[in-house]
Motif scaffolding. Structure first.
Motif, PDB file in Angstrom:
ATOM      1  N   PRO A 104       0.825  -1.208   0.000  1.00  0.00           N
ATOM      2  CA  PRO A 104       0.000   0.000   0.000  1.00  0.00           C
ATOM      3  C   PRO A 104       0.862   1.263   0.000  1.00  0.00           C
ATOM      4  N   VAL A 105       0.261   2.357  -0.449  1.00  0.00           N
ATOM      5  CA  VAL A 105       0.960   3.640  -0.530  1.00  0.00           C
ATOM      6  C   VAL A 105       0.131   4.686   0.207  1.00  0.00           C
ATOM      7  N   TYR A 106       0.789   5.480   1.038  1.00  0.00           N
ATOM      8  CA  TYR A 106       0.130   6.542   1.790  1.00  0.00           C
ATOM      9  C   TYR A 106       0.806   7.861   1.426  1.00  0.00           C
ATOM     10  N   ALA A 107      -0.003   8.835   1.054  1.00  0.00           N
ATOM     11  CA  ALA A 107       0.560  10.068   0.503  1.00  0.00           C
ATOM     12  C   ALA A 107      -0.197  11.296   0.986  1.00  0.00           C
ATOM     13  N   VAL A 108       0.520  12.411   1.000  1.00  0.00           N
ATOM     14  CA  VAL A 108      -0.107  13.718   1.176  1.00  0.00           C
ATOM     15  C   VAL A 108       0.197  14.547  -0.062  1.00  0.00           C
ATOM     16  N   SER A 109      -0.706  15.428  -0.418  1.00  0.00           N
ATOM     17  CA  SER A 109      -0.447  16.343  -1.513  1.00  0.00           C
ATOM     18  C   SER A 109       0.357  17.526  -1.002  1.00  0.00           C
ATOM     19  N   GLY A 110       1.214  18.072  -1.868  1.00  0.00           N
ATOM     20  CA  GLY A 110       2.012  19.233  -1.514  1.00  0.00           C
ATOM     21  C   GLY A 110       1.557  20.452  -2.293  1.00  0.00           C
ATOM     22  N   ASN A 111       2.361  21.505  -2.274  1.00  0.00           N
ATOM     23  CA  ASN A 111       1.966  22.739  -2.935  1.00  0.00           C
ATOM     24  C   ASN A 111       1.841  22.592  -4.437  1.00  0.00           C
ATOM     25  N   HIS A 112       2.711  21.791  -5.067  1.00  0.00           N
ATOM     26  CA  HIS A 112       2.611  21.599  -6.510  1.00  0.00           C
ATOM     27  C   HIS A 112       1.383  20.775  -6.870  1.00  0.00           C
ATOM     28  N   ASP A 113       1.078  19.768  -6.076  1.00  0.00           N
ATOM     29  CA  ASP A 113      -0.119  18.973  -6.329  1.00  0.00           C
ATOM     30  C   ASP A 113      -1.366  19.838  -6.225  1.00  0.00           C
ATOM     31  N   ALA A 114      -1.414  20.669  -5.194  1.00  0.00           N
ATOM     32  CA  ALA A 114      -2.585  21.504  -4.971  1.00  0.00           C
ATOM     33  C   ALA A 114      -2.748  22.567  -6.046  1.00  0.00           C
ATOM     34  N   ALA A 115      -1.642  22.935  -6.709  1.00  0.00           N
ATOM     35  CA  ALA A 115      -1.699  23.989  -7.720  1.00  0.00           C
ATOM     36  C   ALA A 115      -2.199  23.491  -9.065  1.00  0.00           C
ATOM     37  N   ASN A 116      -2.245  22.161  -9.245  1.00  0.00           N
ATOM     38  CA  ASN A 116      -2.649  21.619 -10.546  1.00  0.00           C
ATOM     39  C   ASN A 116      -4.114  21.198 -10.505  1.00  0.00           C
ATOM     40  N   PRO A 117      -4.972  21.832 -11.325  1.00  0.00           N
ATOM     41  CA  PRO A 117      -6.407  21.513 -11.284  1.00  0.00           C
ATOM     42  C   PRO A 117      -6.729  20.101 -11.764  1.00  0.00           C
ATOM     43  N   ILE A 118      -5.894  19.552 -12.656  1.00  0.00           N
ATOM     44  CA  ILE A 118      -6.162  18.204 -13.161  1.00  0.00           C
ATOM     45  C   ILE A 118      -6.024  17.190 -12.037  1.00  0.00           C
TER      46      ILE A 118
END
Length: 417
Positions: A88-102
């Motif tokens: 399994p993979v556990y992740a948080v989004s960062g500033n670059h992830d949050a900046a991309n609408p796709i």
């Protein structure tokens, strides 16, 4: 509690364009464009070979520059390989992830859990007595201390905090989700898996507070080996954290001291030494190297006057040494004092040098420079080496370059006579 391992990675910046080499005629363009993908492939292979219990991704999985779903499809395929192995993979989004609408519209693969951006949440892994706490970014410019709201450690379990943060501030990185090591330590977790800072750093060991760094360097500011952390757990405690190199292309900064160089061959040998050092630093990987020639040298005028000749010669030398490409060459040499003293300050050349030296970034031209910048193509103004006519440091470098170029050519042509 049985022993197990997990992988902590961050800042994949999948499909982020690597800067510099793509405009170089003989650069391996396809290798460059696919570097972040191949590094992620290496991460997946490492996880399967080590039979890790899980993988942590501490933000900026994607880059804010990607424009279509092919990037997400590749990520899903890689995660699918982990899912086939029961990882399994556990992740948080960062500033670059949050900046991309796709990225916000995508459903993650079944074996991937992205923590909520609304509030901290905790996931319990019964099979290895582990609790993972995390929170994704609600938006790109996250200025609040997210870690302060994380819950206290769950007794009797290995507690891990997953966080994308600038911590107390690091050069070259925005101070997003700022926090302090004391706040992290106060939660009682055994390990803090951080992301956002691209340089590997072990901030502390009691508890472990770790930035694994970016998995693949993207430009000349990200030199040296890059990878992830393999964390070994034994009897509910972190036994060791081992850096694993998974990058496929490296960047190297080579400083060529030309102080003692008296002829072309002396310079060539000095450059060769730096190129060989860059090749060795690659450890079998392709290397992009920036050469910076420094020192007070009698070769100063010759280097500046025949700059293109030397550039072509050194690029050929790099090609002869193997998987080595020159990203950029900078001439930062200076003429010997006696050579500078030959210039009569009252001569036309002396007056020209004084005029160039006196030039300053004009405050009155701010609007005009801004308008000109808007008209320039984005490939000229964006990126680590983008042109910014309103930047005082860039203005100074351009001023120095013009002065040294003119000085070298005019001295060679007898301009002081």
């Amino acid at each position: 509690m049985s022993s197990f391992t997990f992988i902590h990675a961050a800042d994949l910046h999948l499909d982020s364009p690597l800067s510099g080499l793509e405009t170089y005629p003989d650069a391996p363009v396809e290798q460059i464009r696919g570097a972040t993908r191949r590094a992620l492939d290496n991460l997946v292979t490492l996880a399967r070979e080590q039979e890790v219990a899980f993988v942590l991704l501490a933000g900026d999985v994607f880059d804010n520059s990607w424009r279509d779903f092919h990037t997400a499809l590749f990520f899903a395929q890689c995660m699918g390989r982990l899912g086939e192995a029961g990882i399994p993979v556990y992740a948080v989004s960062g500033n670059h992830d949050a900046a991309n609408p796709i990225g916000k519209t995508l459903r993650p693969p079944d074996n991937v859990h992205f923590f909520s951006p609304a509030r901290p949440e905790s996931v319990t892994l019964e099979h290895c007595s582990t609790v993972i706490h995390g929170q994704s970014y609600p938006g790109r410019e996250t200025s609040e201390d997210l870690a302060a709201q994380y819950p206290p450690a769950v007794p009797g379990a290995l507690n891990i905090g997953l966080l994308h943060t600038g911590l107390t501030g690091r050069p070259g990185h925005e101070p997003y989700a700022p926090t302090h090591p004391d706040i992290l330590a106060g939660k009682g977790y055994a390990y803090w898996a951080l992301g956002h800072v691209h340089q590997r750093e072990v901030v502390g060991r009691d508890p472990w507070i770790v930035f694994p760094g970016i998995i693949q360097g993207r430009h000349i500011r990200e030199t040296g080996p890059k990878g992830c952390s393999l964390v070994q757990v034994e009897d509910g405690r972190i036994r060791d954290v081992v850096h694993q190199e998974i990058d496929v292309l490296r960047w190297h900064h080579g400083s060529v001291d030309c102080t003692s160089c008296a002829c072309d061959e002396d310079v060539r040998q000095a450059v060769r030494g730096q190129l060989q050092a860059a090749r060795d630093a690659g450890d079998g990987r392709p290397v992009a190297v920036r050469l910076e020639c420094t020192g007070t040298t009698r070769m100063h005028a010759r280097l500046h006057d025949s700059e293109q000749h030397f550039h072509e010669e050194w690029r050929t030398l790099a090609a002869e040494l193997g998987d080595l490409w020159i990203e950029k060459i900078r001439l930062q040499t200076r003429p010997p004092a006696e050579q500078s003293e030959e210039i009569d300050p009252d001569s036309p050349l002396g007056e020209l040098m004084q005029c160039i030296q006196a030039l300053e970034l004009p405050e009155s031209c701010s609007k005009e420079l801004g308008d000109l910048m808007k008209q320039l193509p984005s490939e000229v103004t964006e990126g680590e080496e983008g042109l910014n006519l309103k930047d005082a440091q860039q203005w100074q470098r351009m001023q120095d370059d013009v002065r040294e170029l003119l000085l070298g050519r005019l001295l060679r042509q007898g301009g002081t006579e």
